[in-house]
Scaffold this active site. Sequence first.
Site, PDB file in Angstrom:
ATOM      1  CD1 TRP A 128       5.281 -14.104 -23.105  1.00 25.68           C
ATOM      2  CD2 TRP A 128       5.997 -12.243 -24.120  1.00 25.68           C
ATOM      3  NE1 TRP A 128       6.606 -13.950 -22.822  1.00 25.68           N
ATOM      4  CE2 TRP A 128       7.080 -12.824 -23.427  1.00 25.68           C
ATOM      5  CE3 TRP A 128       6.221 -11.055 -24.817  1.00 25.68           C
ATOM      6  CZ2 TRP A 128       8.356 -12.272 -23.427  1.00 25.68           C
ATOM      7  CZ3 TRP A 128       7.492 -10.503 -24.821  1.00 25.68           C
ATOM      8  CH2 TRP A 128       8.547 -11.122 -24.129  1.00 25.68           C
ATOM      9  CB  CYS A 148       0.121 -12.366 -28.296  1.00 26.91           C
ATOM     10  SG  CYS A 148       0.757 -11.118 -27.205  1.00 26.91           S
ATOM     11  CD  GLU A 181      15.695 -22.056 -24.086  1.00 31.08           C
ATOM     12  OE1 GLU A 181      16.231 -22.761 -24.934  1.00 31.08           O
ATOM     13  OE2 GLU A 181      14.917 -21.132 -24.381  1.00 31.08           O
ATOM     14  CE  LYS A 221       9.357 -23.437 -30.799  1.00 32.61           C
ATOM     15  NZ  LYS A 221      10.656 -23.991 -30.379  1.00 32.61           N
ATOM     16  CG  HIS A 239      42.188 -13.959 -20.556  1.00 33.68           C
ATOM     17  ND1 HIS A 239      43.437 -13.383 -20.504  1.00 33.68           N
ATOM     18  CD2 HIS A 239      42.286 -15.009 -21.388  1.00 33.68           C
ATOM     19  CE1 HIS A 239      44.258 -14.054 -21.298  1.00 33.68           C
ATOM     20  NE2 HIS A 239      43.587 -15.057 -21.842  1.00 33.68           N
ATOM     21  CG  ASN A 266      -0.700 -12.072 -31.790  1.00 36.05           C
ATOM     22  OD1 ASN A 266      -1.333 -11.956 -30.744  1.00 36.05           O
ATOM     23  ND2 ASN A 266      -0.406 -13.243 -32.337  1.00 36.05           N
ATOM     24  N   GLY A 267       1.420  -8.133 -31.795  1.00 38.75           N
ATOM     25  CA  GLY A 267       2.299  -7.091 -32.347  1.00 38.75           C
ATOM     26  C   GLY A 267       2.364  -5.908 -31.395  1.00 38.75           C
ATOM     27  NE  ARG A 289       2.021 -17.553 -30.675  1.00 43.48           N
ATOM     28  CZ  ARG A 289       2.603 -17.118 -31.771  1.00 43.48           C
ATOM     29  NH1 ARG A 289       2.929 -17.967 -32.714  1.00 43.48           N
ATOM     30  NH2 ARG A 289       2.892 -15.844 -31.942  1.00 43.48           N
ATOM     31  CD  GLU A 341      21.134 -24.352 -28.603  1.00 44.43           C
ATOM     32  OE1 GLU A 341      21.306 -23.128 -28.601  1.00 44.43           O
ATOM     33  OE2 GLU A 341      20.014 -24.875 -28.593  1.00 44.43           O
ATOM     34  CE  LYS A 365      17.863 -25.171 -25.888  1.00 42.82           C
ATOM     35  NZ  LYS A 365      17.619 -24.661 -27.169  1.00 42.82           N
TER      36      LYS A 365
HETATM   37  O1  M6R Z   1      12.156 -18.883 -34.465  1.00 47.09           O
HETATM   38  P1  M6R Z   1      13.610 -18.512 -34.375  1.00 47.09           P
HETATM   39  O2  M6R Z   1      14.527 -19.649 -34.681  1.00 47.09           O
HETATM   40  O3  M6R Z   1      13.950 -17.289 -35.170  1.00 47.09           O
HETATM   41  O4  M6R Z   1      13.836 -18.152 -32.841  1.00 47.09           O
HETATM   42  C1  M6R Z   1      15.065 -17.667 -32.400  1.00 47.09           C
HETATM   43  C2  M6R Z   1      15.164 -17.712 -30.898  1.00 47.09           C
HETATM   44  O5  M6R Z   1      14.130 -16.946 -30.312  1.00 47.09           O
HETATM   45  C3  M6R Z   1      15.079 -19.150 -30.354  1.00 47.09           C
HETATM   46  O6  M6R Z   1      16.064 -19.961 -30.910  1.00 47.09           O
HETATM   47  C4  M6R Z   1      15.231 -19.151 -28.823  1.00 47.09           C
HETATM   48  O7  M6R Z   1      16.515 -18.764 -28.463  1.00 47.09           O
HETATM   49  C5  M6R Z   1      14.890 -20.526 -28.265  1.00 47.09           C
HETATM   50  N1  M6R Z   1      13.975 -20.404 -27.183  1.00 47.09           N
HETATM   51  C6  M6R Z   1      16.054 -21.266 -27.733  1.00 47.09           C
HETATM   52  O8  M6R Z   1      15.682 -22.523 -27.266  1.00 47.09           O
END
Ligand code: M6R
Length: 598
Positions: free
Chosen positions: A73, A2, A478, A593, A494, A97-98, A27, A471, A475
């Site tokens: 969100w 949010c 997502e 985000k 395995h 938020n929270g 976000r 990674e 990427k």
């Molecule tokens: O703000 P942060 O680096 O702590 O966030 C961690 C993860 O939420 C963040 O890296 C997330 O996996 C990304 N969307 C990946 O692209």
Amino acid sequence: MCGIIGYIGKNNALKVITDGLKQLEYRGYDSAGIAIKNNNEIKIFKSVGKIKELEKKIDYTIQSDIGIGHTRWATHGSVNITNSHPHKVGSITLVHNGIIENYEQLKQELIKKNYQLKSDTDTEIACGYIDYLYQKDKNIITTLNKIKDIFKGSYAFAILVDNDNYLYATRKDSPLIIAKGENENYLASDVPAILKYTNQYYLLDNYEIAILEKDNIKILKDNKEIKKELLTFNYNIETSLKNGYDHFMLKEINEQDKLVESLINIYLQDKKTLLNKMPDFKKYNQIHIVACGSAYHAGLVGKYLIEKYANTKVYVEVASEYRYNKLFFDKKTLVIIISQSGETADSLASLRIAKENKIDTLAIVNVYGSSIAREASKTLYINAGCEIAVATTKAYTLQLLMLSFIALAMGIQKELIDDSSFEDIKKYYTKLPQLMHNEIKRDLKNIAKNIYKKNNIFFIGRGIDYALSLEGSLKLKEISYIHSEAYPAGELKHGTISLIEKNTPVIAIVTDENIYEKTISNIKEVASRGAYVILIISKHLDKDGDFYNEKIVIENTNSLINSLTAIIPLQLLAYNIALLKGCDIDKPRNLAKSVTVE
Ligand code: M6R
């Protein structure tokens, strides 16, 4: 997650708040809303979906100088207008938020007091409860001081109270800044919301209460006014604009070489500069790296580097697990928290656990003044500027760079890297930005075309290349929604190799010469079962063969920083595949985000 913006001042609040919400779109959200005061009456506009849907519902001829806005969100209750913010109960209108964890118990109390609640949200209950207290206290500050002992969980609230003309805010474990303009003031959960208007701000700390008028900001702690330092954002507004790129993600991929160059210039002028910026690592005999998502993947690369160059044991753990594990600290443990946002709830909680155990903490963070940055014993900033795309690219790369600096500094301090080796290594860093630039300009559209219709894509590698595979796979999934898994190359047989059939794409990364032969054998195993192999290989290891369908040869540097060039084709492949699939690249579904809830 949010987003919040609040405004009071000389301009049309509806316009400023809508604009701020657009800046917060990155976000991740599923509905949005605005509340303003007009002739002392609260008007609320809400919609499900994008801000442009909200705009259709707003009459911008309505004049107002005060209001609050929110992008939601969903956590409690589905995505619909009733559950979206702002909520109004009695005299209180707020956005939140929270998560209020004890909302069920508070709800029962409110029901007994005959409060009629309409939504399924913890936020409406918080709003109702604040109203309930306020009706007794007749003083909103008294009420806001009380909630810290009543509400469990986390909150950042922006609040309007009927019959006055102030904007109120308070927070616990969810970020909020109070920004100062000329005859106008703002509050926001995130810098980009207000960066267009001002770069002067106060950081609101837990339980502080801000009272905003158009020409005055008052901050109270324990009912007493306090003077806080007025801070200046050092972000360039350019970093929060698209600047002609189709997507923020592509823009951020393109920024990487320059950002890497400037961080190298800050840290690696000479050995003394590097060591002055780093803690004394000699006193630690084990390191815990704790993070989430891509930051965790960066930590896995860091483990290889630190173990190799500084001969120090490193454990890397996902923060949501770490915080509930039995932890084996000793006085010689250093906990490193990596976080782009500096607000990730699980990473922040892990940091606090380390501190409660009197363990030294080091944070690698992008966002200045964020909670993790402020609470760690020492913080190293990666200087990525605003990262808007939900899928991190530049922040991840700069985290790798910072981890390489840490490995280097630790190796020097432990007398494992002498002056002449340092000078040799430094030369590789000098070449790095150009090599990254070459990778950024590489055209991978054709490879993407060959695989974007597939349902499963695998990534394999060994050692540091496995960390990079994780990674690359994250990427891809997502932003393109293609199912993908990353595997240590030797582990495939395995079980997972049963999923490899004719033309299953397997992206294999080979940059580590020490296990080159072994990885190639594993690639041959999948190739002989029909996999469509895309080989990403360091130039010095490249040999012809019949075990791949596509090959991306990357210029070799040094094992400390090879990963910074090798990651770029993975980012670009994910980007191009998502583009071909027509996905919402900067704002992938269901994602946020900054993940400020557990
Ligand atoms: O703000 P942060 O680096 O702590 O966030 C961690 C993860 O939420 C963040 O890296 C997330 O996996 C990304 N969307 C990946 O692209």
